[in-house]
Design a protein around this motif. Structure first.
Motif, PDB file in Angstrom:
ATOM      1  N   LEU A   1       0.840  -1.308   0.175  1.00  0.00           N
ATOM      2  CA  LEU A   1      -0.105   0.073   0.140  1.00  0.00           C
ATOM      3  C   LEU A   1       0.763   1.158  -0.010  1.00  0.00           C
ATOM      4  O   LEU A   1       0.467   2.256  -0.601  1.00  0.00           O
ATOM      5  CB  LEU A   1      -0.909   0.053   1.229  1.00  0.00           C
ATOM      6  N   ILE A   2       1.963   1.167   0.754  1.00  0.00           N
ATOM      7  CA  ILE A   2       2.727   2.400   0.946  1.00  0.00           C
ATOM      8  C   ILE A   2       3.535   2.616  -0.402  1.00  0.00           C
ATOM      9  O   ILE A   2       3.647   3.516  -1.101  1.00  0.00           O
ATOM     10  CB  ILE A   2       3.917   2.414   2.042  1.00  0.00           C
TER      11      ILE A   2
ATOM     12  N   ARG B   1       1.066   4.054  -3.051  1.00  0.00           N
ATOM     13  CA  ARG B   1       1.009   5.316  -2.688  1.00  0.00           C
ATOM     14  C   ARG B   1       2.183   6.107  -2.990  1.00  0.00           C
ATOM     15  O   ARG B   1       1.987   7.572  -3.514  1.00  0.00           O
ATOM     16  CB  ARG B   1       0.776   5.651  -1.068  1.00  0.00           C
ATOM     17  N   GLN B   2       3.492   5.750  -2.968  1.00  0.00           N
ATOM     18  CA  GLN B   2       4.665   6.582  -3.196  1.00  0.00           C
ATOM     19  C   GLN B   2       5.068   6.376  -4.611  1.00  0.00           C
ATOM     20  O   GLN B   2       5.958   7.192  -5.269  1.00  0.00           O
ATOM     21  CB  GLN B   2       5.806   6.130  -2.358  1.00  0.00           C
TER      22      GLN B   2
ATOM     23  N   ALA C   1      -0.237   1.531  -9.194  1.00  0.00           N
ATOM     24  CA  ALA C   1      -1.621   1.928  -8.407  1.00  0.00           C
ATOM     25  C   ALA C   1      -2.468   0.668  -8.911  1.00  0.00           C
ATOM     26  O   ALA C   1      -3.323   0.177  -8.004  1.00  0.00           O
ATOM     27  CB  ALA C   1      -2.223   3.095  -8.661  1.00  0.00           C
TER      28      ALA C   1
ATOM     29  N   MET D   1      -3.080  -0.991  -5.369  1.00  0.00           N
ATOM     30  CA  MET D   1      -4.534  -0.279  -4.990  1.00  0.00           C
ATOM     31  C   MET D   1      -5.664  -1.258  -5.485  1.00  0.00           C
ATOM     32  O   MET D   1      -6.918  -0.598  -5.957  1.00  0.00           O
ATOM     33  CB  MET D   1      -4.541   1.168  -5.176  1.00  0.00           C
TER      34      MET D   1
ATOM     35  N   ILE E   1     -10.151   5.955  -4.230  1.00  0.00           N
ATOM     36  CA  ILE E   1      -9.799   5.009  -4.988  1.00  0.00           C
ATOM     37  C   ILE E   1     -10.991   3.837  -5.057  1.00  0.00           C
ATOM     38  O   ILE E   1     -11.923   4.172  -4.350  1.00  0.00           O
ATOM     39  CB  ILE E   1      -8.489   4.110  -4.419  1.00  0.00           C
TER      40      ILE E   1
ATOM     41  N   LEU F   1      -3.333   7.183   2.824  1.00  0.00           N
ATOM     42  CA  LEU F   1      -3.296   6.499   1.627  1.00  0.00           C
ATOM     43  C   LEU F   1      -4.065   6.923   0.215  1.00  0.00           C
ATOM     44  O   LEU F   1      -4.043   6.464  -0.707  1.00  0.00           O
ATOM     45  CB  LEU F   1      -3.542   4.904   2.044  1.00  0.00           C
ATOM     46  N   GLY F   2      -5.080   7.796   0.554  1.00  0.00           N
ATOM     47  CA  GLY F   2      -5.862   8.255  -0.525  1.00  0.00           C
ATOM     48  C   GLY F   2      -7.289   7.635  -0.750  1.00  0.00           C
ATOM     49  O   GLY F   2      -7.608   7.623  -1.551  1.00  0.00           O
ATOM     50  N   PHE F   3      -7.397   6.770   0.281  1.00  0.00           N
ATOM     51  CA  PHE F   3      -8.744   5.592   0.123  1.00  0.00           C
ATOM     52  C   PHE F   3      -9.756   6.724   0.120  1.00  0.00           C
ATOM     53  O   PHE F   3     -10.655   6.407  -0.713  1.00  0.00           O
ATOM     54  CB  PHE F   3      -8.713   5.011   1.303  1.00  0.00           C
TER      55      PHE F   3
ATOM     56  N   ILE G   1       0.998   1.738   8.869  1.00  0.00           N
ATOM     57  CA  ILE G   1       0.774   2.582   7.876  1.00  0.00           C
ATOM     58  C   ILE G   1       0.758   3.870   8.705  1.00  0.00           C
ATOM     59  O   ILE G   1       1.280   5.017   8.202  1.00  0.00           O
ATOM     60  CB  ILE G   1      -0.597   2.485   7.358  1.00  0.00           C
TER      61      ILE G   1
ATOM     62  N   PHE H   1       3.445   7.468   7.994  1.00  0.00           N
ATOM     63  CA  PHE H   1       3.020   8.786   7.475  1.00  0.00           C
ATOM     64  C   PHE H   1       3.210   9.729   9.047  1.00  0.00           C
ATOM     65  O   PHE H   1       2.768  10.857   8.766  1.00  0.00           O
ATOM     66  CB  PHE H   1       1.537   8.961   7.304  1.00  0.00           C
TER      67      PHE H   1
END
Length: 279
Positions: free
Chosen positions: A45-46, A49-50, A55, A59, A119, A182-184, A248, A252
């Motif tokens: 997941l990280i 994200r990076q 993705a 994701m 997402i 994470l932008g979920f 997680i 961050f």
């Protein structure tokens, strides 16, 4: 009449085989499910994200749901023997409530505030909320109920309700900051708590109260307590949850959620439930 008795006789052994198979699979793979899967999930997941991983892989909604199903398998295996008609009906009611309250949130901004998904989390119900939402929500609710039951034992319904609801809110203090990072999902008006607004927790207080009430009238509490005593892996999914979202949030720099994860992890480690042999 003979036919019905015969069908029941066939059904009981069949269910028993399913239950024993699930238990054996989980028991034989406890460390992999409770530790390896969430750690690998954190890395993927990280990395997604990076931008280190595509993705589409990190994701991928079906991969996310599949991995979550693996991590939740101890909870499922633990609950299956407790699913009589009343409990099954309660779980169905909880699923309907979960979809309904989330639809209300997306359409009206209540009770969680104006937010949107960043997402894809699998097939969408009415194109608005993830169809697999109960897979993500149920573990929070059920693990909270089990943890409250573990520490309170035989107690009043009111005390169990309060501790279950308090644990639900505590777990969301851990979940939402990590999911936002994470932008979920994200709120139109971000709040002071790592981008999460206060209205979100007011919403969880409301929805969690209803869900906890449904849960309490659905399960036989004495049977739940007995299952907690005999099923060594029943709370393994909570271990996965704390490890996944704790790491997680640590990546961050969300240190309050990390402290929440560490505190709950310490509670589990010092409880009579935890078995160090699994490590």
């Amino acid at each position: 009449m003979v036919g019905r008795v015969g069908e029941a006789a066939v059904e009981r052994p069949t269910r028993g085989r399913i239950e024993s198979t699930l238990e054996r699979i989980v028991e034989d793979n406890r460390f992999t499910i409770a530790v390896t899967f969430p750690v690998v999930g954190v890395v993927m997941l990280i990395a997604g994200r990076q931008g280190v991983l595509p993705a589409e892989l990190a994701m991928n909604p079906y991969l996310l749901i599949g991995a979550n199903l693996v991590m939740v398998s101890p909870l499922v295996a633990g609950l299956v023997p407790l699913l009589d008609r009343r409990a099954t009906g309660g779980v169905a009611a909880l699923a309907l409530f979960t979809w309904g309250i989330e639809l209300a949130g997306v359409l009206t901004g209540l009770p969680y505030g104006e937010f949107s998904y960043g997402i894809e989390l699998g097939p969408m119900l009415a194109g608005l909320v993830p169809l697999g939402l109960p897979v993500f929500y149920f573990p929070i609710l059920l693990n909270s109920y089990l943890l409250a039951s573990l520490f309170l034992g035989e107690t009043t319904v009111g005390r169990r309700f309060v501790l279950t609801l308090g644990t639900v809110l505590t777990l969301d203090l851990l979940l939402d900051p990590g999911a936002v990072a994470l932008g979920f999902w994200a709120w139109d008006s971000p709040g002071a708590y790592y981008g999460v607004p206060a209205i979100n927790y007011a919403g969880w207080l409301l929805s969690g109260s209803v869900a906890t009430a449904i849960l309490q009238v659905s399960f036989d509490h004495e049977a739940v307590l007995a299952r907690l005593e005999t099923c060594g892996f029943f709370l393994d999914d909570l271990v996965s949850f704390l490890l996944l979202w704790g790491l997680i949030n640590a990546y961050f720099g969300n240190w309050v959620p990390v402290a929440v994860a560490a505190s709950l992890g310490g509670v589990l480690l010092t409880s009579d439930w935890f078995d160090f042999d699994v490590l």
